[in-house]
Scaffold this active site. Structure first.
Site, PDB file in Angstrom:
ATOM      1  N   ASP A 134      -5.412  -5.917  -3.053  1.00 57.53           N
ATOM      2  CA  ASP A 134      -6.304  -5.081  -2.127  1.00 57.53           C
ATOM      3  C   ASP A 134      -7.038  -4.062  -2.953  1.00 57.53           C
ATOM      4  OD1 ASP A 134      -3.625  -4.488   0.103  1.00 57.53           O
ATOM      5  OD2 ASP A 134      -4.920  -6.345  -0.101  1.00 57.53           O
ATOM      6  N   ASP A 166      -4.659   6.020  -2.239  1.00 58.94           N
ATOM      7  CA  ASP A 166      -3.721   5.056  -2.349  1.00 58.94           C
ATOM      8  C   ASP A 166      -2.954   5.576  -3.918  1.00 58.94           C
ATOM      9  OD1 ASP A 166      -3.394   3.419  -0.356  1.00 58.94           O
ATOM     10  OD2 ASP A 166      -4.788   1.997  -1.417  1.00 58.94           O
ATOM     11  N   GLU A 226       4.273  -1.347  -2.941  1.00 62.39           N
ATOM     12  CA  GLU A 226       3.198  -2.147  -2.759  1.00 62.39           C
ATOM     13  C   GLU A 226       1.945  -1.984  -3.870  1.00 62.39           C
ATOM     14  OE1 GLU A 226      -0.179  -1.239  -0.124  1.00 62.39           O
ATOM     15  OE2 GLU A 226      -0.166  -3.540   0.783  1.00 62.39           O
ATOM     16  N   GLU A 227       2.017  -0.819  -4.205  1.00 59.91           N
ATOM     17  CA  GLU A 227       0.852  -0.779  -5.342  1.00 59.91           C
ATOM     18  C   GLU A 227       1.512  -0.793  -6.666  1.00 59.91           C
ATOM     19  OE1 GLU A 227      -1.402   0.850  -2.208  1.00 59.91           O
ATOM     20  OE2 GLU A 227      -1.894   0.107  -4.137  1.00 59.91           O
ATOM     21  N   ASP A 286       5.206   1.552   1.212  1.00 60.20           N
ATOM     22  CA  ASP A 286       3.853   1.165   1.130  1.00 60.20           C
ATOM     23  C   ASP A 286       3.117   2.673   1.168  1.00 60.20           C
ATOM     24  OD1 ASP A 286       1.228  -0.797   2.886  1.00 60.20           O
ATOM     25  OD2 ASP A 286       1.048   0.802   1.396  1.00 60.20           O
ATOM     26  N   LEU A 295       0.499   4.049   1.416  1.00 62.63           N
ATOM     27  CA  LEU A 295      -0.438   4.507   2.227  1.00 62.63           C
ATOM     28  C   LEU A 295      -0.940   2.984   3.084  1.00 62.63           C
ATOM     29  CD1 LEU A 295      -1.508   7.163   3.084  1.00 62.63           C
ATOM     30  CD2 LEU A 295      -3.666   6.932   1.691  1.00 62.63           C
ATOM     31  N   ASP A 296      -0.277   2.798   3.985  1.00 60.18           N
ATOM     32  CA  ASP A 296      -0.678   1.400   4.568  1.00 60.18           C
ATOM     33  C   ASP A 296      -1.881   1.531   5.483  1.00 60.18           C
ATOM     34  OD1 ASP A 296       0.298  -1.238   5.746  1.00 60.18           O
ATOM     35  OD2 ASP A 296       0.098   0.127   7.516  1.00 60.18           O
ATOM     36  N   GLU A 307       6.957  -3.985   4.935  1.00 59.80           N
ATOM     37  CA  GLU A 307       6.182  -3.878   6.029  1.00 59.80           C
ATOM     38  C   GLU A 307       7.081  -4.655   6.940  1.00 59.80           C
ATOM     39  OE1 GLU A 307       2.654  -5.528   4.308  1.00 59.80           O
ATOM     40  OE2 GLU A 307       1.530  -3.668   4.640  1.00 59.80           O
TER      41      GLU A 307
HETATM   42  P1  P6P Z   1      -6.500  -7.294   7.999  1.00 58.31           P
HETATM   43  C1  P6P Z   1      -3.318  -3.075   5.681  1.00 58.31           C
HETATM   44  O1  P6P Z   1      -3.820  -3.682   4.645  1.00 58.31           O
HETATM   45  C2  P6P Z   1      -2.164  -4.226   6.214  1.00 58.31           C
HETATM   46  O2  P6P Z   1      -1.234  -4.337   5.246  1.00 58.31           O
HETATM   47  C3  P6P Z   1      -1.689  -3.690   7.508  1.00 58.31           C
HETATM   48  O3  P6P Z   1      -1.497  -2.099   7.730  1.00 58.31           O
HETATM   49  C4  P6P Z   1      -2.454  -4.083   8.635  1.00 58.31           C
HETATM   50  O4  P6P Z   1      -1.971  -4.463   9.884  1.00 58.31           O
HETATM   51  C5  P6P Z   1      -3.010  -5.191   8.006  1.00 58.31           C
HETATM   52  O5  P6P Z   1      -2.988  -5.372   6.597  1.00 58.31           O
HETATM   53  C6  P6P Z   1      -4.394  -5.547   8.216  1.00 58.31           C
HETATM   54  O6  P6P Z   1      -4.636  -6.818   7.714  1.00 58.31           O
HETATM   55  O7  P6P Z   1      -6.432  -8.938   7.273  1.00 58.31           O
HETATM   56  O8  P6P Z   1      -6.475  -7.465   9.506  1.00 58.31           O
HETATM   57  O9  P6P Z   1      -7.567  -6.470   7.456  1.00 58.31           O
END
Ligand code: P6P
Length: 317
Positions: A64, A70, A93-94, A114, A116-117, A255
């Protein structure tokens, strides 16, 4: 809140942890996590002023784009956890690799987070948040005993909100349970992936959309927000495996597991759907690497069962 701890004048998270677990090391860990959450919240609140929006120009361990917040929030969590004396390994995650805390500052917990999800939402001010799971080291190989901060096995799901005037996380809701009967008819998923879904997911989502009282579609794109709403209002959140990603997108340790654990403690269900040839309860999977992914189908029993029954009805499981 009806919980006994909350009748005190300052129903803080630290007091809750002490009252419920009598575990000083865990309480110290929670204080470090709260400090990191407060510092991250402050950074997000100031981001616009401090020009923290935008890309940091790097990518994280799962590819990402890494935004400045982040990077900053990751550094905040690593600093707080490395120096609290209660952790021995951090999985972020980072960070591609696990972080091993020096022996003289190590403790009995392993924290996967994670920081900053949902960070793709930062620049447009849509809610993001931190997901973390606290695992207790069971051997030098760090077994995956699942013990989560916001819900302790047997103690239910509790909601704490940061009171800026106190600088403390205050207990505002005790023993949260998903709405009776499954609550609001809401499905939450990224339909942009629908052409790659398997037949059962395509079929059940179509049924929800075509039913007499159609389901509402709600998708923030931050798992923290989508799951928080699902627990409080009902419905289902799903990020299923698909033809492009056989293991889905979301990561098990920071997650899938934490959200599945909270969902089950709130009286809901947490499945992977059809995964590795069988209908799989999410908390039963055994990851073999720290950033391993799993499909996620979590929410009220009514809707998760509907997904599982669709696989069976189509002869796929
Ligand atoms: P998409 C954010 O990157 C994440 O890990 C979750 O928080 C979120 O539900 C999902 O991925 C969003 O993914 O493919 O819909 O952008």
């Amino acid at each position: 809140a009806s919980d006994s701890v909350s009748v005190s004048q300052f129903p803080t998270l630290t007091r809750y942890v002490m009252a419920k677990t009598h575990d000083n090391e865990l309480a110290i860990l929670l204080m470090a996590l709260q400090l990191a959450c407060k510092a991250t919240s402050r950074a997000c609140n100031k981001a616009g002023i401090a020009m923290l929006f935008g890309l940091a120009g790097e990518v994280n361990s799962t590819g990402d784009d890494q935004k400045k917040l982040d990077v900053l929030s990751n550094e905040i969590f690593i600093d707080a956890l490395t120096n609290c004396g209660a952790c021995s390994i951090l999985v972020s995650e980072e960070n591609e690799e696990p972080i091993f805390v020096p022996q003289d500052k190590a403790g009995r917990f392993v924290v996967a987070f994670d920081p900053l999800d949902g960070s793709s939402n930062i620049d447009c001010n849509v809610s993001t948040g931190t997901i973390f799971a606290v695992y207790e080291k069971t051997s030098d190989k760090y077994g995956a005993a699942t013990e989560l901060v916001i819900t302790f096995k047997g103690h239910g799901v509790h909601r704490f909100t940061l009171d800026p005037s106190l600088g403390e996380f205050v207990h505002i809701q005790a023993h949260i349970k998903m709405p009776e009967g499954g609550g609001k008819k809401i499905y939450s998923c990224n339909e942009g992936n629908s052409r790659n879904w398997d037949a059962a997911i395509k079929s059940i989502v179509a049924k929800w959309k075509d039913s007499d009282k159609p389901y509402a579609a709600r998708y923030v794109g931050s798992m923290v927000s989508d799951v928080h709403r699902t627990i409080l209002y009902g419905g289902i959140y799903l990020y299923p495996a698909d033809a492009k990603s056989a293991q889905g997108k979301l990561r098990v340790l920071y997650e899938g597991f934490p959200m599945a654990f909270i969902m089950e403690q709130a009286g809901g269900s947490a499945s992977c759907g059809l995964f590795k040839g069988k209908l799989q309860r999410l908390l039963d999977i055994v990851p073999t690497s720290i950033h391993e992914k799993c499909p996620v189908v979590i929410g009220c029993n009514r809707d998760v069962e509907a997904v599982l029954n669709e696989y069976k009805a189509l002869g796929l499981a």
